[in-house]
Each structure stands twice: as structure tokens, then as C-alpha cells.
Design an enzyme around this catalytic site. Structure first.
Site, PDB file in Angstrom:
ATOM      1  N   LYS A 177      15.393  55.412   8.055  1.00 28.37           N
ATOM      2  CA  LYS A 177      15.335  53.722   8.459  1.00 28.37           C
ATOM      3  C   LYS A 177      16.665  54.103  10.066  1.00 28.37           C
ATOM      4  CE  LYS A 177      14.733  49.264   7.798  1.00 28.37           C
ATOM      5  NZ  LYS A 177      13.620  48.568   6.822  1.00 28.37           N
ATOM      6  N   PRO A 192       8.855  47.441  13.021  1.00 29.24           N
ATOM      7  CA  PRO A 192       9.833  45.954  12.987  1.00 29.24           C
ATOM      8  C   PRO A 192      10.668  45.802  11.609  1.00 29.24           C
ATOM      9  CG  PRO A 192       7.741  46.019  13.205  1.00 29.24           C
ATOM     10  CD  PRO A 192       7.483  47.321  13.093  1.00 29.24           C
ATOM     11  N   THR A 237       2.981  41.190   4.268  1.00 33.00           N
ATOM     12  CA  THR A 237       3.922  41.625   3.353  1.00 33.00           C
ATOM     13  C   THR A 237       4.736  40.462   2.876  1.00 33.00           C
ATOM     14  OG1 THR A 237       5.274  42.568   4.895  1.00 33.00           O
ATOM     15  CG2 THR A 237       6.502  41.794   3.218  1.00 33.00           C
ATOM     16  N   ALA A 269       9.874  34.613   9.363  1.00 30.57           N
ATOM     17  CA  ALA A 269       8.079  35.069   9.652  1.00 30.57           C
ATOM     18  C   ALA A 269       7.013  35.829   8.448  1.00 30.57           C
ATOM     19  CB  ALA A 269       7.959  37.154  10.011  1.00 30.57           C
ATOM     20  N   ARG A 324      13.363  25.540  11.031  1.00 31.49           N
ATOM     21  CA  ARG A 324      13.096  25.458   9.983  1.00 31.49           C
ATOM     22  C   ARG A 324      12.442  25.057   9.026  1.00 31.49           C
ATOM     23  NH1 ARG A 324      13.450  32.244  11.082  1.00 31.49           N
ATOM     24  NH2 ARG A 324      11.522  32.345  12.738  1.00 31.49           N
ATOM     25  N   ALA A 343      15.452  36.358   2.888  1.00 30.45           N
ATOM     26  CA  ALA A 343      16.252  36.500   4.220  1.00 30.45           C
ATOM     27  C   ALA A 343      17.051  37.492   3.878  1.00 30.45           C
ATOM     28  CB  ALA A 343      17.490  35.695   4.097  1.00 30.45           C
ATOM     29  N   MET A 344      17.887  37.980   3.155  1.00 27.77           N
ATOM     30  CA  MET A 344      18.404  39.568   3.216  1.00 27.77           C
ATOM     31  C   MET A 344      18.947  39.879   2.325  1.00 27.77           C
ATOM     32  SD  MET A 344      21.064  36.788   3.627  1.00 27.77           S
ATOM     33  CE  MET A 344      22.152  36.376   2.003  1.00 27.77           C
TER      34      MET A 344
END
Ligand code: NAI
Ligand code: PHE
Length: 357
Positions: free
Chosen positions: A79, A118, A154, A186, A211, A240-241
Site C-alpha cells: 500500500k 486507486p 467492489t 463511489a 450526496r 467511508a473510512m
């Protein structure tokens, strides 16, 4: 440099670079090249400290090793993290172009031992820019001969995981279930769309007002981001995270299952045990979100067509069912079961190599 992390991390290589001109700090970590060259996206965000950036890159790279292994892909895990001097939207085009040029140099120096792609705050246009200076890049735009965005695939994998989890956890199919999607980007936007079309009732939140307006138009229930962890739902879908569930959150989350796209959803090794004790079924993220890797590696390394990518991505539901079965047989957490499955595949690769000699 965070020496505690450097001493305990079980990966192969850490590369760092600081650019005084832009204030960007680059970290590339290769966790494993056992199954093939390390692969994993480039994440560009702000961090509280450089030590946090290094640690995050290490955790994300380790997750990529497991994702590739569990998905039977011939790649290792790595990564890149670019610790930005300001939020991404405040960085001007010239500065961003320089950051990408330097990052392409970093990747190129690894001579094919690491392929990027990405991730959060980088897209296919950025992959095209990196590709101007290095060929070790997945996810370029289709116009430039790449596989394009991995987000849709995904999301498809996460959708299959929602279905497999509902089926295993005696919730039937998705029809009538309440699914809370945290992050309508996305991936999360498509997850919400697919789940809604399958008859689920959607509760959503995002920090981006645009959104949310879109979600409201579709009739979804919008909640504040601070309500995501305390709003009752059948399935909580963090898109999200990462690091959203620590042991404290695990002890109180009002849901029956957790199935999301975010990498490294659990921030704490004990959280999966608490979820299990509370009867909350956790779908390990490196299984559920492997659709992006299947798309990028499938199209760009293995030469798969779209149908093969889709078929393999729909198979994520079967992999997850296998993980749930292992967890039941071994009386362990699903996280531990997924680790067992990934390590089995890593072990098979090791023994195949030694019999080849
Ligand atoms: P994205 O950047 O398009 O979407 C993230 C969304 O989350 C944005 O709409 C953002 O406004 C929202 N958000 C940020 N903070 C939030 C908060 N505190 N609460 C609610 N919403 C918040 O990113 P993308 O591509 O959709 O990825 C989502 C997650 O899935 C990331 O963690 C990423 O690492 C992971 N992932 C993505 C893959 C891909 O192919 N794009 C593959 C595997 C994992
Ligand atoms: N960043 C995405 C992930 O975490 C997609 C990706 C996969 C990027 C493989 C590069 C290589 O899965």
C-alpha cells in the site's frame, strides 16, 4: 520514523520520502511478495502524525496480503500512503501534479515489486498521471488501456456479502431489512442502490451534502454522521473510512451484522470477539471488499473479460459462507476464520513452491 511500528511490523519493506516543496510525505510498504508482486492502492489523506501514516500504510498493506490470498489472486500485499499537508480539496493542480510525479518515481524505483492502484482520494485520472512515469499501475482509465474504476465491482462484492450474511444469519434475503450505509461515495452509493433494488430499507449518512440530497430524492432515510453508530439497523455497512469499530463501539452497536467496503473496519483485535459474544455477525472486510482487486488484477494481469470478473466477484458470497462455516466449526470469530482461510492459501503457495524445487 515510528520505531515501535518498524520493530513489530511483520512486512517486507518500508520506503519513505519527504518533499519539502509540497510538504507531502510518502510511505510505500510492501507487506508480502509471497504470492506475487505486492499490490495495493495509493491513499492520499491528512494524518495527525507521520507515525500514524506509516502505521496506516502497514495495516492497509497487511490487509491487501490477506485480500489477495483469500481471493486466490497471484499478488502480494502492499500500500502507498501520501500524507498530505492540507485536505485534498485544498491542494492546487500544480502541487498535486508534482506529488503524483514524485510518487511515480517512488513506485518505479521498486522495479515491479509493487503495483499501485486507486484508493481514497486517488482515481483513474491520477493513475493515468502516474503511468506517465511508471508502468506499475493498475486502474488507469479505459481510454488509456486500463481497467478503469474498481468501485462498481467492489460494491457488487459487498452486495453479494450482504446477501450471504443475511442468509447465514437467519435474516432471509435483503427484502425488508434495514441497512445503514455509512458513506455514499463511489462504492457506498452503488451498495445503497443495489440493496434498495433488492427491497432493503436504506438509512444513509455522509459528510457530503450533495450526496445526501441524491439519497433523499431516492427516498432513503438520511441521518447525521454522528448518528451512524447508534441508529438501530439489521446490517451496518461502513463504506467511508476504516477503524470505525473499536471495543467500545462493538459493545454498543445496535445491529445484527456488519458488512462493509471500508478497509480495516475493526480498529481493535478485541472488537471481533465482542461482536461475536453479542451475536453480531461480522463479515471480514478483506473478503467483502475484494471486488476491486478482482477487477483490477483480473482485467490487467490475468486477462479476464467482464463476465469472468463478475462471476468471480459474485463468488465472494461463497467465500464468505466458507468463512462463516469455519468460524462455526472452530468456534472462533469470523475474523480469525478468514485469517485461517487466507493463511491456508498462503501455506498452499509455500508448499507448492517447495515441491517445485
Ligand atoms: P469515496 O471517497 O468515493 O467515498 C467515501 C465517502 O465517504 C464519501 O462520499 C465521503 O464524503 C464519505 N465520508 C467521509 N467521511 C465520512 C464520515 N465520517 N461519515 C460518513 N461518510 C463519510 O471512496 P470509495 O471508493 O467509495 O471507498 C470507500 C471505502 O471503501 C474506503 O474506505 C476504501 O478504502 C474502501 N475500498 C474501496 C475500494 C474501491 O474499489 N473503491 C476497494 C476496496 C476498499
Ligand atoms: N484500493 C482498492 C483496495 O483496497 C483497490 C485496489 C486493489 C488497488 C488492488 C490496487 C490493487 O482493494
Amino acid at each position: 520514523m515510528n520505531f515501535d511500528d518498524a520493530l513489530t511490523w511483520d512486512g517486507e519493506l518500508t520506503v519513505t520520502r519527504y518533499d519539502p516543496q509540497t510538504g507531502a510525505f510518502f510511505v510505500v510498504r510492501l507487506h508480502s511478495t509471497q504470492l506475487g508482486p505486492a499490490a495495493g492502492g495509493t491513499r492520499a489523506v491528512q494524518y495527525a502524525s507521520l507515525a500514524d501514516a506509516i502505521e496506516d500504510a502497514g495495516n492497509l498493506a497487511a490487509a491487501m496480503t490477506l485480500k489477495m490470498a483469500v481471493s486466490d489472486l497471484p499478488m502480494g500485499g502492499g500500500k502507498s500512503v501520501i500524507a498530505l499537508p492540507a485536505p485534498r480539496h485544498e491542494i492546487d493542480d500544480t502541487t498535486w501534479a508534482r506529488i503524483l510525479t514524485l510518487h511515480a518515481e517512488n513506485i518505479d524505483k521498486l522495479e515491479g515489486n509493487y503495483f499501485t492502484g486507486p484508493d481514497v482520494n486517488t482515481n483513474s485520472a491520477d493513475m493515468d498521471a502516474l503511468n506517465d512515469a511508471t508502468s506499475f499501475v493498475f486502474g488507469r482509465s479505459t481510454e488509456r488501456g486500463g481497467a478503469g474504476s474498481s468501485a462498481h465491482n467492489t460494491a457488487l462484492g459487498v452486495f453479494e456479502s450482504l446477501k450471504a450474511t443475511a442468509a447465514h444469519h437467519q435474516m432471509g434475503n435483503l427484502y425488508g431489512l434495514t441497512i445503514l450505509v455509512q458513506g455514499l461515495g463511489a462504492v457506498g452509493g452503488v451498495v445503497a442502490d443495489l440493496a434498495s433494488k433488492a427491497g432493503a430499507r436504506l438509512i444513509v449518512c455522509d459528510t457530503d451534502a450533495q450526496r445526501l440530497a441524491w439519497a433523499e430524492e431516492l427516498g432513503h432515510t438520511v441521518i447525521g454522521v454522528d448518528q451512524a453508530l447508534c441508529t438501530p439497523c439489521d446490517i451496518f455497512a461502513p463504506c467511508a473510512m476504516g477503524s470505525v469499530i473499536d471495543r467500545r463501539v462493538a459493545a454498543e452497536l445496535p445491529t445484527r451484522a456488519v458488512v462493509g467496503a471500508a478497509n480495516n473496519i475493526l480498529s481493535d483485535g478485541h472488537a471481533s470477539t465482542i461482536l461475536r459474544e453479542r451475536g453480531i455477525l461480522y463479515a471480514p472486510d478483506f473478503v467483502t471488499n475484494a471486488g476491486g482487486a478482482l477487477h483490477l488484477v483480473g482485467r490487467e494481469v490475468l486477462g479476464w473479460d467482464k463476465d469472468t470478473v463478475e462471476q468471480r466477484t459474485r463468488g465472494i458470497g461463497d467465500t464468505l459462507a466458507e468463512v462463516y462455516a469455519i468460524a462455526q466449526t472452530n468456534a472462533t470469530t469470523t475474523d480469525q476464520a478468514a485469517l485461517t482461510l487466507a493463511n491456508r492459501r498462503l501455506g498452499d503457495a509455500r508448499s507448492n513452491r517447495s515441491t517445485d524445487r
